[in-house]
Every structure is written in structure tokens, then in C-alpha cells.
Design a protein around this motif. Structure first.
Motif, PDB file in Angstrom:
ATOM      1  N   TRP A   1       1.770   4.671  11.385  1.00  0.00           N
ATOM      2  CA  TRP A   1       1.778   3.943  10.119  1.00  0.00           C
ATOM      3  C   TRP A   1       0.480   4.128   9.339  1.00  0.00           C
ATOM      4  O   TRP A   1       0.343   3.602   8.244  1.00  0.00           O
ATOM      5  CB  TRP A   1       2.050   2.461  10.352  1.00  0.00           C
ATOM      6  CG  TRP A   1       3.481   2.152  10.717  1.00  0.00           C
ATOM      7  CD1 TRP A   1       4.542   3.010  10.714  1.00  0.00           C
ATOM      8  CD2 TRP A   1       4.004   0.897  11.134  1.00  0.00           C
ATOM      9  NE1 TRP A   1       5.684   2.370  11.104  1.00  0.00           N
ATOM     10  CE2 TRP A   1       5.386   1.066  11.367  1.00  0.00           C
ATOM     11  CE3 TRP A   1       3.449  -0.357  11.325  1.00  0.00           C
ATOM     12  CZ2 TRP A   1       6.205   0.022  11.785  1.00  0.00           C
ATOM     13  CZ3 TRP A   1       4.272  -1.396  11.743  1.00  0.00           C
ATOM     14  CH2 TRP A   1       5.634  -1.196  11.970  1.00  0.00           C
ATOM     15  N   GLY A   2      -0.470   4.870   9.905  1.00  0.00           N
ATOM     16  CA  GLY A   2      -1.724   5.136   9.197  1.00  0.00           C
ATOM     17  C   GLY A   2      -2.417   3.865   8.752  1.00  0.00           C
ATOM     18  O   GLY A   2      -2.434   2.872   9.476  1.00  0.00           O
ATOM     19  N   ASN A   3      -2.975   3.884   7.543  1.00  0.00           N
ATOM     20  CA  ASN A   3      -3.695   2.722   7.017  1.00  0.00           C
ATOM     21  C   ASN A   3      -2.933   1.964   5.945  1.00  0.00           C
ATOM     22  O   ASN A   3      -3.386   0.906   5.509  1.00  0.00           O
ATOM     23  CB  ASN A   3      -5.039   3.174   6.424  1.00  0.00           C
ATOM     24  CG  ASN A   3      -5.951   3.741   7.480  1.00  0.00           C
ATOM     25  OD1 ASN A   3      -6.042   3.228   8.588  1.00  0.00           O
ATOM     26  ND2 ASN A   3      -6.628   4.821   7.144  1.00  0.00           N
ATOM     27  N   THR A   4      -1.776   2.494   5.523  1.00  0.00           N
ATOM     28  CA  THR A   4      -1.109   1.880   4.371  1.00  0.00           C
ATOM     29  C   THR A   4       0.391   1.661   4.510  1.00  0.00           C
ATOM     30  O   THR A   4       0.999   1.016   3.661  1.00  0.00           O
ATOM     31  CB  THR A   4      -1.330   2.751   3.114  1.00  0.00           C
ATOM     32  OG1 THR A   4      -0.799   4.055   3.372  1.00  0.00           O
ATOM     33  CG2 THR A   4      -2.800   2.847   2.767  1.00  0.00           C
ATOM     34  N   TYR A   5       1.015   2.198   5.544  1.00  0.00           N
ATOM     35  CA  TYR A   5       2.472   2.086   5.670  1.00  0.00           C
ATOM     36  C   TYR A   5       2.842   0.808   6.407  1.00  0.00           C
ATOM     37  O   TYR A   5       2.172   0.451   7.367  1.00  0.00           O
ATOM     38  CB  TYR A   5       3.034   3.300   6.423  1.00  0.00           C
ATOM     39  CG  TYR A   5       4.540   3.315   6.477  1.00  0.00           C
ATOM     40  CD1 TYR A   5       5.287   3.850   5.441  1.00  0.00           C
ATOM     41  CD2 TYR A   5       5.215   2.769   7.558  1.00  0.00           C
ATOM     42  CE1 TYR A   5       6.672   3.854   5.486  1.00  0.00           C
ATOM     43  CE2 TYR A   5       6.595   2.760   7.610  1.00  0.00           C
ATOM     44  CZ  TYR A   5       7.313   3.297   6.567  1.00  0.00           C
ATOM     45  OH  TYR A   5       8.686   3.284   6.613  1.00  0.00           O
ATOM     46  N   PRO A   6       3.880   0.135   5.998  1.00  0.00           N
ATOM     47  CA  PRO A   6       4.686   0.365   4.811  1.00  0.00           C
ATOM     48  C   PRO A   6       4.035  -0.256   3.565  1.00  0.00           C
ATOM     49  O   PRO A   6       3.469  -1.349   3.638  1.00  0.00           O
ATOM     50  CB  PRO A   6       6.000  -0.332   5.139  1.00  0.00           C
ATOM     51  CG  PRO A   6       5.619  -1.435   6.086  1.00  0.00           C
ATOM     52  CD  PRO A   6       4.432  -0.925   6.851  1.00  0.00           C
ATOM     53  N   ALA A   7       4.138   0.443   2.460  1.00  0.00           N
ATOM     54  CA  ALA A   7       3.578  -0.048   1.194  1.00  0.00           C
ATOM     55  C   ALA A   7       4.339  -1.296   0.752  1.00  0.00           C
ATOM     56  O   ALA A   7       5.532  -1.446   1.046  1.00  0.00           O
ATOM     57  CB  ALA A   7       3.693   1.041   0.129  1.00  0.00           C
ATOM     58  N   PRO A   8       3.663  -2.186   0.038  1.00  0.00           N
ATOM     59  CA  PRO A   8       4.337  -3.406  -0.448  1.00  0.00           C
ATOM     60  C   PRO A   8       5.632  -3.116  -1.213  1.00  0.00           C
ATOM     61  O   PRO A   8       6.597  -3.870  -1.078  1.00  0.00           O
ATOM     62  CB  PRO A   8       3.286  -4.055  -1.351  1.00  0.00           C
ATOM     63  CG  PRO A   8       1.982  -3.618  -0.750  1.00  0.00           C
ATOM     64  CD  PRO A   8       2.230  -2.203  -0.282  1.00  0.00           C
ATOM     65  N   GLN A   9       5.689  -2.014  -1.962  1.00  0.00           N
ATOM     66  CA  GLN A   9       6.906  -1.707  -2.722  1.00  0.00           C
ATOM     67  C   GLN A   9       8.075  -1.393  -1.789  1.00  0.00           C
ATOM     68  O   GLN A   9       9.217  -1.770  -2.074  1.00  0.00           O
ATOM     69  CB  GLN A   9       6.670  -0.553  -3.695  1.00  0.00           C
ATOM     70  CG  GLN A   9       7.849  -0.322  -4.633  1.00  0.00           C
ATOM     71  CD  GLN A   9       8.180  -1.543  -5.482  1.00  0.00           C
ATOM     72  OE1 GLN A   9       7.315  -2.061  -6.174  1.00  0.00           O
ATOM     73  NE2 GLN A   9       9.422  -2.012  -5.425  1.00  0.00           N
ATOM     74  N   ILE A  10       7.801  -0.728  -0.670  1.00  0.00           N
ATOM     75  CA  ILE A  10       8.863  -0.458   0.311  1.00  0.00           C
ATOM     76  C   ILE A  10       9.404  -1.774   0.852  1.00  0.00           C
ATOM     77  O   ILE A  10      10.618  -1.965   0.958  1.00  0.00           O
ATOM     78  CB  ILE A  10       8.328   0.431   1.463  1.00  0.00           C
ATOM     79  CG1 ILE A  10       8.056   1.843   0.960  1.00  0.00           C
ATOM     80  CG2 ILE A  10       9.311   0.450   2.644  1.00  0.00           C
ATOM     81  CD1 ILE A  10       7.364   2.740   1.972  1.00  0.00           C
TER      82      ILE A  10
END
Length: 160
Positions: free
Chosen positions: A34-43
Motif C-alpha cells: 500500500w506504499g505511503n498513500t494507498y488507498p487514496a481518500p477518493q477511492i
């Protein structure tokens, strides 16, 4: 524990849960999934809007969340180095995480989803040993390798 659809006003709770999940994953040898940003708020908002975001609640507190949907998932159309247990209609779970406060919350979510459809597919990163253990413990069978839209490899499981 109870499972219900996520409400739009609960988005910030989910964002914090996923932030903590990314830290947990990185500290357990899985920094890339998921790295540093997944899942993005839009997702997450799209999941909520489409009615596919669920939360697990205990004592009026959200303790886990996940995406659940019945029907064909493009990621699972092709499988490599193995095969699905069957080709029957299925449900999928994605982005499952818990806050770690109640033991068994993730298993409860997976069992809820399985009971909805009786044929459940899920995938995880090869480095996500914690999730692989959870899937094994809950009766999922390793089926092979799938690739996400961005080309990332995932190992695929199914429970029938």
C-alpha cells in the motif's frame, strides 16, 4: 460484532485506519503493498458511494473496514501459475484492515463476506505474511498469481 455499510461521514475514520495499517504493514516486512498513500481518500469515497464499503462495529466503534462486492472482478479474469477452485459466481474482498483493538475482527469480516456469497476470492502481496496467515487460518486456498491494473503482482486465494 456487526457489519454494516460505511456512511460518508465516516470517511476520516477510514483514512486514519488505513494510515495505521500502512505503518503496521511496513513494520511487518510489507512496505510496498500500500506504499505511503494507498488507498487514496477518493477511492474510499467511491467505495462508499457505490455501496461496496463496509465497516465492522463493536460497542458503537468502527474496528475494521473492507470492500466487498459480488460479481466479476477484472483483476481475477486471468490467473497465472495456478487456477481458481471453480468458475462459479463469486464475491471479492479488497482493502481489509482492522484497528487491532478486537482480536478476530478481520476473520469476522471475511466470514461475513463468505456467508453472503459462498464463493470468495481475495488477493494479497507476496510480502504480506500476516494476511497470508489470516487467509490460511480462515480456510482460503492459494490458487495462483494475478496482476493488478498497474501490473503489480498479487497472490490469489479462494474459499468455496
Amino acid at each position: 460484532m456487526e457489519i454494516r455499510k460505511t456512511k460518508p461521514e465516516e470517511l476520516n475514520i477510514l483514512i486514519r485506519m488505513y494510515e495505521n495499517a500502512r505503518i503496521f504493514m511496513a513494520s511487518h516486512g510489507n512496505p510496498l503493498q500500500w506504499g505511503n498513500t494507498y488507498p487514496a481518500p477518493q477511492i474510499l469515497m467511491d467505495d462508499i458511494s457505490s455501496g461496496n464499503s463496509y465497516v465492522c462495529v463493536e460497542h458503537d466503534k468502527i474496528i475494521a473496514t473492507f470492500y466487498y462486492k459480488e460479481g466479476i472482478d477484472d483483476t481475477y479474469v486471468r490467473i497465472y501459475e495456478g487456477q481458481w477452485l471453480n468458475e462459479a459466481p463469486y464475491g471479492v474482498v479488497h482493502r481489509i484492515t482492522s484497528d487491532g483493538t478486537i482480536r478476530g475482527a478481520a476473520s469476522f469480516c471475511l466470514n461475513w463476506a463468505f456467508n453472503k456469497c459462498g464463493n470468495l476470492k481475495i488477493d494479497t502481496h507476496r510480502d504480506n505474511i500476516v494476511m497470508q496467515h489470516l487467509l490460511d487460518k480462515n480456510g482460503f486456498k492459494y490458487c495462483g498469481v494475478v496482476y493488478l491494473e498497474n501490473g503489480s503482482e498479487r497472490i490469489a486465494y479462494q474459499k468455496v
